[in-house]
Design a protein around this motif. Structure first.
Motif, PDB file in Angstrom:
ATOM      1  N   GLN A 228       1.494  -6.673 -15.979  1.00  0.00           N
ATOM      2  CA  GLN A 228       2.752  -6.032 -15.860  1.00  0.00           C
ATOM      3  C   GLN A 228       2.657  -4.834 -15.262  1.00  0.00           C
ATOM      4  OE1 GLN A 228       4.040  -5.476 -20.105  1.00  0.00           O
ATOM      5  NE2 GLN A 228       5.831  -4.074 -19.541  1.00  0.00           N
ATOM      6  N   ARG A 229       1.700  -4.260 -15.055  1.00  0.00           N
ATOM      7  CA  ARG A 229       1.252  -2.930 -14.377  1.00  0.00           C
ATOM      8  C   ARG A 229       1.337  -3.288 -12.898  1.00  0.00           C
ATOM      9  NH1 ARG A 229      -4.251   0.508 -14.321  1.00  0.00           N
ATOM     10  NH2 ARG A 229      -4.987  -1.712 -13.442  1.00  0.00           N
ATOM     11  N   ALA A 234       4.512  -3.244  -7.988  1.00  0.00           N
ATOM     12  CA  ALA A 234       5.138  -3.894  -6.826  1.00  0.00           C
ATOM     13  C   ALA A 234       6.487  -3.707  -6.880  1.00  0.00           C
ATOM     14  CB  ALA A 234       4.838  -5.389  -7.040  1.00  0.00           C
ATOM     15  N   ALA A 235       7.164  -3.447  -7.879  1.00  0.00           N
ATOM     16  CA  ALA A 235       8.590  -3.026  -8.031  1.00  0.00           C
ATOM     17  C   ALA A 235       8.901  -1.639  -7.368  1.00  0.00           C
ATOM     18  CB  ALA A 235       9.237  -3.225  -9.553  1.00  0.00           C
ATOM     19  N   CYS A 236       7.839  -0.786  -7.928  1.00  0.00           N
ATOM     20  CA  CYS A 236       7.924   0.606  -7.490  1.00  0.00           C
ATOM     21  C   CYS A 236       7.841   0.705  -6.100  1.00  0.00           C
ATOM     22  CB  CYS A 236       7.035   1.406  -8.118  1.00  0.00           C
ATOM     23  SG  CYS A 236       7.301   1.787  -9.632  1.00  0.00           S
ATOM     24  N   THR A 237       6.979   0.028  -5.262  1.00  0.00           N
ATOM     25  CA  THR A 237       6.734  -0.097  -3.858  1.00  0.00           C
ATOM     26  C   THR A 237       7.916  -0.767  -3.269  1.00  0.00           C
ATOM     27  OG1 THR A 237       4.434  -0.452  -4.293  1.00  0.00           O
ATOM     28  CG2 THR A 237       5.209  -1.058  -2.207  1.00  0.00           C
ATOM     29  N   LEU A 239      11.103  -0.470  -4.386  1.00  0.00           N
ATOM     30  CA  LEU A 239      12.281   0.434  -4.524  1.00  0.00           C
ATOM     31  C   LEU A 239      12.081   1.764  -3.465  1.00  0.00           C
ATOM     32  CD1 LEU A 239      12.491   0.508  -8.236  1.00  0.00           C
ATOM     33  CD2 LEU A 239      14.282  -0.345  -6.597  1.00  0.00           C
ATOM     34  N   ARG A 240      10.809   2.035  -3.514  1.00  0.00           N
ATOM     35  CA  ARG A 240      10.316   3.238  -2.623  1.00  0.00           C
ATOM     36  C   ARG A 240      10.753   2.788  -0.982  1.00  0.00           C
ATOM     37  NH1 ARG A 240       5.467   3.500  -5.733  1.00  0.00           N
ATOM     38  NH2 ARG A 240       5.620   5.455  -7.160  1.00  0.00           N
ATOM     39  N   SER A 241      10.436   1.738  -0.653  1.00  0.00           N
ATOM     40  CA  SER A 241      10.911   1.127   0.565  1.00  0.00           C
ATOM     41  C   SER A 241      12.209   1.073   0.767  1.00  0.00           C
ATOM     42  CB  SER A 241      10.273  -0.434   0.954  1.00  0.00           C
ATOM     43  OG  SER A 241       8.685  -0.311   0.879  1.00  0.00           O
ATOM     44  N   ARG A 242      13.186   0.633  -0.182  1.00  0.00           N
ATOM     45  CA  ARG A 242      14.398   0.741  -0.006  1.00  0.00           C
ATOM     46  C   ARG A 242      15.112   1.984   0.113  1.00  0.00           C
ATOM     47  NH1 ARG A 242      16.785  -3.147  -4.544  1.00  0.00           N
ATOM     48  NH2 ARG A 242      18.738  -2.360  -3.770  1.00  0.00           N
ATOM     49  N   ILE A 243      14.584   2.897  -0.712  1.00  0.00           N
ATOM     50  CA  ILE A 243      14.901   4.299  -0.651  1.00  0.00           C
ATOM     51  C   ILE A 243      14.515   4.994   0.655  1.00  0.00           C
ATOM     52  CG2 ILE A 243      14.328   6.607  -1.438  1.00  0.00           C
ATOM     53  CD1 ILE A 243      13.994   5.321  -4.394  1.00  0.00           C
ATOM     54  N   ALA A 244      13.610   4.780   1.255  1.00  0.00           N
ATOM     55  CA  ALA A 244      13.166   5.034   2.478  1.00  0.00           C
ATOM     56  C   ALA A 244      13.996   4.589   3.678  1.00  0.00           C
ATOM     57  CB  ALA A 244      11.666   4.968   2.946  1.00  0.00           C
ATOM     58  N   LEU A 245      14.450   3.502   3.528  1.00  0.00           N
ATOM     59  CA  LEU A 245      15.468   2.799   4.256  1.00  0.00           C
ATOM     60  C   LEU A 245      16.868   3.247   4.175  1.00  0.00           C
ATOM     61  CD1 LEU A 245      16.040   0.688   6.682  1.00  0.00           C
ATOM     62  CD2 LEU A 245      16.509  -0.734   4.794  1.00  0.00           C
ATOM     63  N   LEU A 246      17.228   3.664   2.893  1.00  0.00           N
ATOM     64  CA  LEU A 246      18.522   4.349   2.734  1.00  0.00           C
ATOM     65  C   LEU A 246      18.551   5.732   3.278  1.00  0.00           C
ATOM     66  CD1 LEU A 246      19.263   2.974  -0.814  1.00  0.00           C
ATOM     67  CD2 LEU A 246      20.541   2.394   1.546  1.00  0.00           C
ATOM     68  N   TRP A 247      17.111   6.421   3.221  1.00  0.00           N
ATOM     69  CA  TRP A 247      17.400   8.012   3.731  1.00  0.00           C
ATOM     70  C   TRP A 247      17.448   7.734   5.186  1.00  0.00           C
ATOM     71  CZ3 TRP A 247      12.243   9.440   0.692  1.00  0.00           C
ATOM     72  CH2 TRP A 247      12.468  10.031  -0.593  1.00  0.00           C
ATOM     73  N   GLU A 248      16.989   6.839   5.640  1.00  0.00           N
ATOM     74  CA  GLU A 248      16.881   6.861   7.355  1.00  0.00           C
ATOM     75  C   GLU A 248      18.536   6.441   7.817  1.00  0.00           C
ATOM     76  OE1 GLU A 248      14.895   7.434   9.625  1.00  0.00           O
ATOM     77  OE2 GLU A 248      13.108   7.791   8.242  1.00  0.00           O
ATOM     78  N   ARG A 249      19.108   5.498   6.951  1.00  0.00           N
ATOM     79  CA  ARG A 249      20.587   5.124   7.190  1.00  0.00           C
ATOM     80  C   ARG A 249      21.230   6.270   7.008  1.00  0.00           C
ATOM     81  NH1 ARG A 249      21.133  -0.889   4.991  1.00  0.00           N
ATOM     82  NH2 ARG A 249      19.725  -2.098   6.490  1.00  0.00           N
ATOM     83  N   LEU A 250      21.164   7.198   5.841  1.00  0.00           N
ATOM     84  CA  LEU A 250      22.007   8.194   5.610  1.00  0.00           C
ATOM     85  C   LEU A 250      21.660   9.536   6.035  1.00  0.00           C
ATOM     86  CD1 LEU A 250      22.185   7.307   1.692  1.00  0.00           C
ATOM     87  CD2 LEU A 250      24.103   7.068   3.336  1.00  0.00           C
ATOM     88  N   GLN A 251      20.500   9.358   6.871  1.00  0.00           N
ATOM     89  CA  GLN A 251      20.027  10.706   7.445  1.00  0.00           C
ATOM     90  C   GLN A 251      19.872  11.772   6.594  1.00  0.00           C
ATOM     91  OE1 GLN A 251      22.651  11.499  11.017  1.00  0.00           O
ATOM     92  NE2 GLN A 251      22.061   9.593  11.910  1.00  0.00           N
TER      93      GLN A 251
END
Length: 263
Positions: A228-229, A234-237, A239-251
């Motif tokens: 479970q850990r 893996a889920a956190c990783t 989500l972090r990747s998606r957040i980083a991608l959104l940061w880039e898109r949203l500048q």
């Protein structure tokens, strides 16, 4: 034997002297010869009665000793079988008295051996029950009613040494796994839900049954928590990747990104 003959001769001499003294007294008193004979006969009967009583007592002693020898022999045969010793052989030497004494002493020695073995067996069985309760294993197979042989006791002792080592090994494994489980539950923000999880986390270490099934269930619980850990990581990783991608898109500015990273 010579001393006995000397004492017997002295006894006869004492009796003769006593009769002479009695006859002198009777003569001085003036007791007629007929009455003196009657009194002498009474003395004779008194002495014979005393001797008969003494002979009877000594015969009874002999019978007692012979009976005791027979009883001791029978008891020794039984003890030798119970203690798994070589068949008892009587040494036909010495007097009846010495033989009875030796046999009785031998019986006492073997009775002590029997008591000692039975006592040790009870002690071993008590330890065995305690370990079996903790490990949930079957007790050592031995006849509780029979007198154990020395080999049986030795095997039992070695079995308990092995069982104690197994208990220590499982105890160490339990304590180590329990600590890992507690840390994982805290990390995953979980509380023990099932009765088994409560037994593991909440109860004292000594109260946990160290059976093979429980140890296997403990390992299974640890593996589930680790899985479970891993899933959460893996889920956190992802989500972090998606957040980083959104940061880039949203500048999103770096300062705002860094403040979010803290969380």
């Amino acid at each position: 034997r010579v001393l006995s003959e000397i004492l017997a001769a002295e006894t006869v001499s004492c009796l003769n002297r006593a009769m002479v003294v009695l006859q002198d007294i009777w003569d001085e008193i003036g007791i007629p010869e007929k009455q003196q004979l009657e009194r002498t006969e009474a003395v004779k009967k008194h002495i014979e009665s005393l001797l008969d009583m003494m002979i009877s007592e000594e015969k009874n002693l002999k019978e007692y000793l012979l009976n005791s020898i027979a009883v001791c022999r029978k008891e020794l045969d039984t003890l030798h079988r119970e203690l798994q010793l070589a068949p008892f052989e009587v040494e036909e030497q010495g007097t009846i008295l010495q033989m009875e004494k030796d046999l009785r002493a031998r019986v006492q020695v073997l009775l002590k051996q029997k008591r000692d073995r039975k006592q040790e067996l009870e002690t071993l069985q008590e330890r065995d029950r305690d370990l079996c309760d903790i490990l949930c294993t079957a007790p050592f197979c031995i006849d509780s009613n029979a007198v154990p042989s020395l080999e049986d006791l030795d095997r039992y002792r070695r079995h308990l040494v092995s069982l104690s080592a197994e208990k220590e090994q499982r105890q160490e494994q339990f304590v180590s796994t329990k600590q890992q489980i507690i840390l994982l539950m805290e990390e995953l923000d979980l509380s023990p839900d099932t009765s088994f999880e409560q037994d593991v986390v909440c109860k004292d270490d000594e109260a946990f049954c160290l059976s093979k099934d429980n140890i296997a269930a403990l390992q299974n619980l640890l593996q589930q928590l680790e899985a479970q850990r891993s899933q959460n990581e893996a889920a956190c990783t992802e989500l972090r990747s998606r957040i980083a991608l959104l940061w880039e898109r949203l500048q999103i500015p770096v300062e705002e990104r860094e403040s979010s990273v803290v969380h």
